[in-house]
Design a protein around this motif. Sequence first.
Motif, PDB file in Angstrom:
ATOM      1  N   ALA A  36       0.824  -1.226   0.063  1.00 34.67           N
ATOM      2  CA  ALA A  36       0.067   0.003   0.024  1.00 34.67           C
ATOM      3  C   ALA A  36       1.132   1.180  -0.045  1.00 34.67           C
ATOM      4  CB  ALA A  36      -0.896   0.114   1.190  1.00 34.67           C
ATOM      5  N   ILE A  37       0.126   2.298  -0.354  1.00 35.93           N
ATOM      6  CA  ILE A  37       0.990   3.743  -0.494  1.00 35.93           C
ATOM      7  C   ILE A  37       0.813   4.329   0.975  1.00 35.93           C
ATOM      8  CG2 ILE A  37       0.174   4.499  -2.820  1.00 35.93           C
ATOM      9  CD1 ILE A  37      -2.208   5.970  -1.441  1.00 35.93           C
ATOM     10  N   ILE A  38       0.174   3.784   1.943  1.00 34.41           N
ATOM     11  CA  ILE A  38       0.401   4.211   3.467  1.00 34.41           C
ATOM     12  C   ILE A  38       0.392   2.633   4.230  1.00 34.41           C
ATOM     13  CG2 ILE A  38      -0.779   5.032   5.323  1.00 34.41           C
ATOM     14  CD1 ILE A  38      -2.276   6.775   3.524  1.00 34.41           C
ATOM     15  N   ASN A  39       1.306   2.852   5.006  1.00 39.06           N
ATOM     16  CA  ASN A  39       1.453   1.544   6.082  1.00 39.06           C
ATOM     17  C   ASN A  39       0.290   0.847   6.432  1.00 39.06           C
ATOM     18  OD1 ASN A  39       2.372  -0.421   7.516  1.00 39.06           O
ATOM     19  ND2 ASN A  39       3.928   0.698   8.473  1.00 39.06           N
ATOM     20  N   GLN A  40      -0.001  -0.226   6.243  1.00 38.73           N
ATOM     21  CA  GLN A  40      -1.398  -0.733   6.446  1.00 38.73           C
ATOM     22  C   GLN A  40      -1.123  -1.912   7.790  1.00 38.73           C
ATOM     23  OE1 GLN A  40      -4.447  -0.047   5.251  1.00 38.73           O
ATOM     24  NE2 GLN A  40      -3.484   1.713   4.626  1.00 38.73           N
ATOM     25  N   ALA A  41      -0.010  -1.757   8.349  1.00 38.11           N
ATOM     26  CA  ALA A  41       0.440  -2.746   9.383  1.00 38.11           C
ATOM     27  C   ALA A  41      -0.571  -2.743  10.358  1.00 38.11           C
ATOM     28  CB  ALA A  41       1.774  -2.727   9.941  1.00 38.11           C
ATOM     29  N   GLN A  42      -1.074  -1.491  10.978  1.00 34.80           N
ATOM     30  CA  GLN A  42      -2.019  -1.466  12.103  1.00 34.80           C
ATOM     31  C   GLN A  42      -3.256  -2.111  11.593  1.00 34.80           C
ATOM     32  OE1 GLN A  42      -2.380   2.594  13.126  1.00 34.80           O
ATOM     33  NE2 GLN A  42      -1.512   2.404  15.090  1.00 34.80           N
ATOM     34  N   ALA A  43      -3.758  -1.902  10.417  1.00 38.30           N
ATOM     35  CA  ALA A  43      -5.251  -2.341   9.868  1.00 38.30           C
ATOM     36  C   ALA A  43      -4.866  -3.795   9.935  1.00 38.30           C
ATOM     37  CB  ALA A  43      -5.531  -1.697   8.477  1.00 38.30           C
ATOM     38  N   ASP A  44      -3.931  -4.378   9.444  1.00 35.06           N
ATOM     39  CA  ASP A  44      -3.417  -5.877   9.101  1.00 35.06           C
ATOM     40  C   ASP A  44      -3.720  -6.591  10.219  1.00 35.06           C
ATOM     41  OD1 ASP A  44      -3.481  -5.513   6.490  1.00 35.06           O
ATOM     42  OD2 ASP A  44      -1.379  -5.704   6.480  1.00 35.06           O
ATOM     43  N   GLU A  45      -2.986  -5.946  11.569  1.00 31.65           N
ATOM     44  CA  GLU A  45      -3.069  -6.628  13.002  1.00 31.65           C
ATOM     45  C   GLU A  45      -4.379  -6.501  13.441  1.00 31.65           C
ATOM     46  OE1 GLU A  45      -0.783  -6.688  16.928  1.00 31.65           O
ATOM     47  OE2 GLU A  45       0.232  -5.880  15.403  1.00 31.65           O
ATOM     48  N   ALA A  46      -5.239  -5.628  13.318  1.00 32.72           N
ATOM     49  CA  ALA A  46      -6.407  -5.116  13.790  1.00 32.72           C
ATOM     50  C   ALA A  46      -7.392  -6.265  13.203  1.00 32.72           C
ATOM     51  CB  ALA A  46      -7.025  -3.810  13.620  1.00 32.72           C
ATOM     52  N   LYS A  47      -7.380  -6.315  11.915  1.00 34.28           N
ATOM     53  CA  LYS A  47      -8.010  -7.317  11.239  1.00 34.28           C
ATOM     54  C   LYS A  47      -7.871  -8.859  11.566  1.00 34.28           C
ATOM     55  CE  LYS A  47      -6.847  -6.132   6.987  1.00 34.28           C
ATOM     56  NZ  LYS A  47      -6.666  -6.005   5.507  1.00 34.28           N
ATOM     57  N   GLU A  48      -6.737  -9.131  12.148  1.00 35.53           N
ATOM     58  CA  GLU A  48      -6.365 -10.405  12.805  1.00 35.53           C
ATOM     59  C   GLU A  48      -7.047 -10.667  14.082  1.00 35.53           C
ATOM     60  OE1 GLU A  48      -4.696 -12.994  11.371  1.00 35.53           O
ATOM     61  OE2 GLU A  48      -4.153 -12.248   9.730  1.00 35.53           O
ATOM     62  N   ILE A  49      -6.869  -9.477  14.755  1.00 39.82           N
ATOM     63  CA  ILE A  49      -7.782  -9.437  16.090  1.00 39.82           C
ATOM     64  C   ILE A  49      -8.950  -9.626  16.132  1.00 39.82           C
ATOM     65  CG2 ILE A  49      -8.047  -8.109  18.021  1.00 39.82           C
ATOM     66  CD1 ILE A  49      -5.233  -6.633  17.618  1.00 39.82           C
ATOM     67  N   VAL A  50      -9.691  -8.867  15.271  1.00 37.33           N
ATOM     68  CA  VAL A  50     -11.540  -8.989  15.108  1.00 37.33           C
ATOM     69  C   VAL A  50     -11.572 -10.251  14.659  1.00 37.33           C
ATOM     70  CG1 VAL A  50     -13.195  -8.137  14.229  1.00 37.33           C
ATOM     71  CG2 VAL A  50     -11.668  -6.725  15.042  1.00 37.33           C
ATOM     72  N   LEU A  51     -11.011 -11.054  13.561  1.00 35.38           N
ATOM     73  CA  LEU A  51     -11.171 -12.210  13.006  1.00 35.38           C
ATOM     74  C   LEU A  51     -11.010 -13.417  13.982  1.00 35.38           C
ATOM     75  CD1 LEU A  51     -11.995 -13.229  10.328  1.00 35.38           C
ATOM     76  CD2 LEU A  51      -9.722 -13.707   9.751  1.00 35.38           C
ATOM     77  N   SER A  52     -10.231 -13.215  14.881  1.00 33.39           N
ATOM     78  CA  SER A  52     -10.108 -14.400  15.720  1.00 33.39           C
ATOM     79  C   SER A  52     -11.260 -14.488  16.814  1.00 33.39           C
ATOM     80  CB  SER A  52      -8.858 -13.850  16.802  1.00 33.39           C
ATOM     81  OG  SER A  52      -9.021 -12.798  17.668  1.00 33.39           O
ATOM     82  N   MET A  53     -12.235 -13.583  16.506  1.00 35.85           N
ATOM     83  CA  MET A  53     -13.466 -13.631  17.482  1.00 35.85           C
ATOM     84  C   MET A  53     -14.454 -14.777  16.705  1.00 35.85           C
ATOM     85  SD  MET A  53     -14.410  -9.585  17.956  1.00 35.85           S
ATOM     86  CE  MET A  53     -15.921  -9.894  18.576  1.00 35.85           C
ATOM     87  N   GLU A  54     -14.943 -15.557  17.593  1.00 33.16           N
ATOM     88  CA  GLU A  54     -15.783 -16.836  16.992  1.00 33.16           C
ATOM     89  C   GLU A  54     -16.881 -16.335  15.851  1.00 33.16           C
ATOM     90  OE1 GLU A  54     -18.918 -19.656  19.392  1.00 33.16           O
ATOM     91  OE2 GLU A  54     -16.877 -19.337  20.111  1.00 33.16           O
ATOM     92  N   GLU A  55     -17.428 -15.365  16.290  1.00 36.65           N
ATOM     93  CA  GLU A  55     -18.693 -14.958  15.570  1.00 36.65           C
ATOM     94  C   GLU A  55     -18.183 -14.443  14.080  1.00 36.65           C
ATOM     95  OE1 GLU A  55     -19.131 -14.037  20.125  1.00 36.65           O
ATOM     96  OE2 GLU A  55     -17.823 -13.282  18.413  1.00 36.65           O
ATOM     97  N   VAL A  56     -17.119 -13.822  13.950  1.00 36.61           N
ATOM     98  CA  VAL A  56     -16.773 -13.053  12.653  1.00 36.61           C
ATOM     99  C   VAL A  56     -16.069 -14.321  11.798  1.00 36.61           C
ATOM    100  CG1 VAL A  56     -14.931 -11.487  11.749  1.00 36.61           C
ATOM    101  CG2 VAL A  56     -16.011 -11.020  14.044  1.00 36.61           C
ATOM    102  N   VAL A  57     -16.728 -14.043  10.513  1.00 40.46           N
ATOM    103  CA  VAL A  57     -16.223 -14.817   9.447  1.00 40.46           C
ATOM    104  C   VAL A  57     -15.344 -14.279   8.299  1.00 40.46           C
ATOM    105  CG1 VAL A  57     -18.305 -16.605   9.684  1.00 40.46           C
ATOM    106  CG2 VAL A  57     -18.270 -14.532   8.180  1.00 40.46           C
ATOM    107  N   GLU A  58     -15.498 -12.906   8.235  1.00 43.17           N
ATOM    108  CA  GLU A  58     -14.637 -12.332   7.203  1.00 43.17           C
ATOM    109  C   GLU A  58     -14.501 -10.704   7.693  1.00 43.17           C
ATOM    110  OE1 GLU A  58     -14.552 -11.314   2.444  1.00 43.17           O
ATOM    111  OE2 GLU A  58     -16.219 -12.429   3.298  1.00 43.17           O
ATOM    112  N   ILE A  59     -13.579  -9.945   7.297  1.00 46.10           N
ATOM    113  CA  ILE A  59     -13.238  -8.725   7.915  1.00 46.10           C
ATOM    114  C   ILE A  59     -12.429  -8.059   6.757  1.00 46.10           C
ATOM    115  CG2 ILE A  59     -11.091  -9.292   9.013  1.00 46.10           C
ATOM    116  CD1 ILE A  59     -12.195  -7.013  10.991  1.00 46.10           C
ATOM    117  N   LYS A  60     -12.730  -6.750   6.540  1.00 53.85           N
ATOM    118  CA  LYS A  60     -12.162  -5.675   5.802  1.00 53.85           C
ATOM    119  C   LYS A  60     -11.820  -4.470   6.550  1.00 53.85           C
ATOM    120  CE  LYS A  60     -13.004  -8.441   2.226  1.00 53.85           C
ATOM    121  NZ  LYS A  60     -11.907  -9.168   1.765  1.00 53.85           N
ATOM    122  N   GLY A  61     -10.529  -3.852   6.384  1.00 54.21           N
ATOM    123  CA  GLY A  61     -10.133  -2.852   6.988  1.00 54.21           C
ATOM    124  C   GLY A  61      -9.041  -2.145   6.487  1.00 54.21           C
TER     125      GLY A  61
END
Length: 145
Positions: A36-61
């Motif tokens: 990406a043109i802007i570092n997306q490391a925070q968003a990538d890690e945040a997506k992993e955190i939320v995706l680890s929730m049992e109720e979540v099947v997919e995430i975008k961020g």
Amino acid sequence: MKGFISGIFVLCLFAGCQQLSGATPDVKPMQLQQNAIINQAQADEAKEIVLSMEEVVEIKGVTDNKDKIYLAPRVKHFDRFRLKEIRKSGFDSVKKRYPEATVFLSTDQKIFMELEKLEMELKNQTISEKRLTERLSKLEEMMRG
């Protein structure tokens, strides 16, 4: 004839239940940090955190360069009755990891689709930093209601 129809019904019932009882396949969110043109490391890690929730099947961020994280999880059908609780739990988990960041989390399908488009544009490097900022500010308004 009655037995045949009953047998077909039972087979269909078992075939339908088989999908529900099986483990869901591992869904990995799109990793953008290198592309990406802007570092997306925070968003990538945040997506992993939320995706680890049992109720979540997919995430975008995505994230911007001002410590704002925009997330849109897609939850399992039966968990849609608990959206407020799921949003709060996801928000709290990301906020715990990034206390300095401003976190926006929405389960709205339109937000999910917009973030999906932004992810693709970031990955393909077809969006400018200025355009990204404009689109994220519009999303922020939509997420605030």
